[in-house]
Write an enzyme that holds these catalytic residues in place. Sequence first.
Site, mmCIF file in Angstrom:
data_model
loop_
_atom_site.group_PDB
_atom_site.id
_atom_site.type_symbol
_atom_site.label_atom_id
_atom_site.label_comp_id
_atom_site.label_asym_id
_atom_site.label_seq_id
_atom_site.Cartn_x
_atom_site.Cartn_y
_atom_site.Cartn_z
ATOM 1 N N GLY A 227 0.810 -1.204 0.000
ATOM 2 C CA GLY A 227 0.000 0.000 0.000
ATOM 3 C C GLY A 227 0.849 1.263 0.000
ATOM 4 N N HIS A 228 0.250 2.355 -0.498
ATOM 5 C CA HIS A 228 0.923 3.648 -0.529
ATOM 6 C C HIS A 228 0.613 4.407 0.746
ATOM 7 C CE1 HIS A 228 2.262 7.598 -1.891
ATOM 8 N NE2 HIS A 228 2.776 7.022 -2.968
ATOM 9 N N ALA A 229 1.603 5.084 1.281
ATOM 10 C CA ALA A 229 1.412 5.782 2.553
ATOM 11 C C ALA A 229 0.492 6.990 2.426
ATOM 12 C CB ALA A 229 2.763 6.224 3.104
#
Length: 396
Positions: A227-229
């Site tokens: 996942g992207h932060a």
Amino acid sequence: MTDLPLDGVTVVSLEQAVAAPLATRHLADLGARVIKIERVGEGDFARHYDRAVDGMASHFVWLNRGKESIALDLKSRDGVAVAHRLIESADVFVQNSAPGAAARLGLDPVALAGADPTLITASITGYGDDGPFRDRKAYDLLIQAETGLVSLTGTPDAASKTGVPSSDIAAGMYLAQSILAALFRKARTGRGAVLDVSMFDATTEWIGHPMYVQMHTGEQLPRRGLGHASIVPYDSYPTADGQLLIGVQNDRGWRALMAEVLERPDVADDPRFVSNTDRVAHRAECDAAVAAETVRFTGSDLSSRLEVAGVPSAVVNDVAGLVDHPQLSERDRWRTVRTPVGPVQGLLPPMGFADVELPMGDVPALGAHSRALLTELGYDAAASERLVSGGVVGVD
């Protein structure tokens, strides 16, 4: 002369492992002549990391094509004298020895540049040539740990190093870039340069985004796995037959994903999800809403629908999938590279020139070019034989 960008440039490199060999391999790919100084008997210790490539080490095959190898005993006066002759004929001297080692061998980059103002010397160090950590030895994973890169990599439950030597690669790429800039300046002014790239600084540069978040919010970006932060949805989502990574970059992409691809305009308009800031605040609910819809499609069908709608996606490949990737085979990216154990396949360099194909030279055996280089440097047959028989110079 050829049309290769660095034709006529000679690089002498006292190198080992990954960082400096990566930099000089890129220079060789661009047409430079790269002469690699190795230890007599042992060579670059990356030669012995594994035997994966038909008995040769995978790192060495990857990083050392297109180079000439001379094996020297640099603890001997005669060996250092040969190295000095090589450097005197070069445009660039590269080294990534342990802190202070090059100077102890009589190959101090600053002193060499002082003796020849046109010479470019380029060093990779662990932490730089000053500061409290200047004398520390440094390897890729140590730098990944010290810079905090491992704290950003992995899952919420466990930190992880990156799957490739990122700190080595970062330093090698910045060194190659610095050398190209120095060569450009030399062509204009005639001046050489003393360059230093530290693995610590190179890796820290890559962590700019998390550093700004930390400095201005006081918060560490959490590890998110795939996942992207800072962006949601940007993760791997289930399909009827596997997983597909979907990357929504803006609010238009969000609406295209939910209303067009997944046919759920009601979810697209949910107040919790309208903007990226909202979606990040409600990450778990948003990801669950997306996953509930993606699982209705096969990966192939979903990928096609996403492409039509302009929503980026990617298969979560393994390395076997990369090796067999049609984007490599159908673009004719593979070439044959000769090695001491026979031909192997290698990928064309990433730097593409429309008017010339960059070379992919041989991977050298240890000391394969020693005798020829001695002759080129002016040693007669008797002198060369004394150096070889005395163990000062190693030959293939």
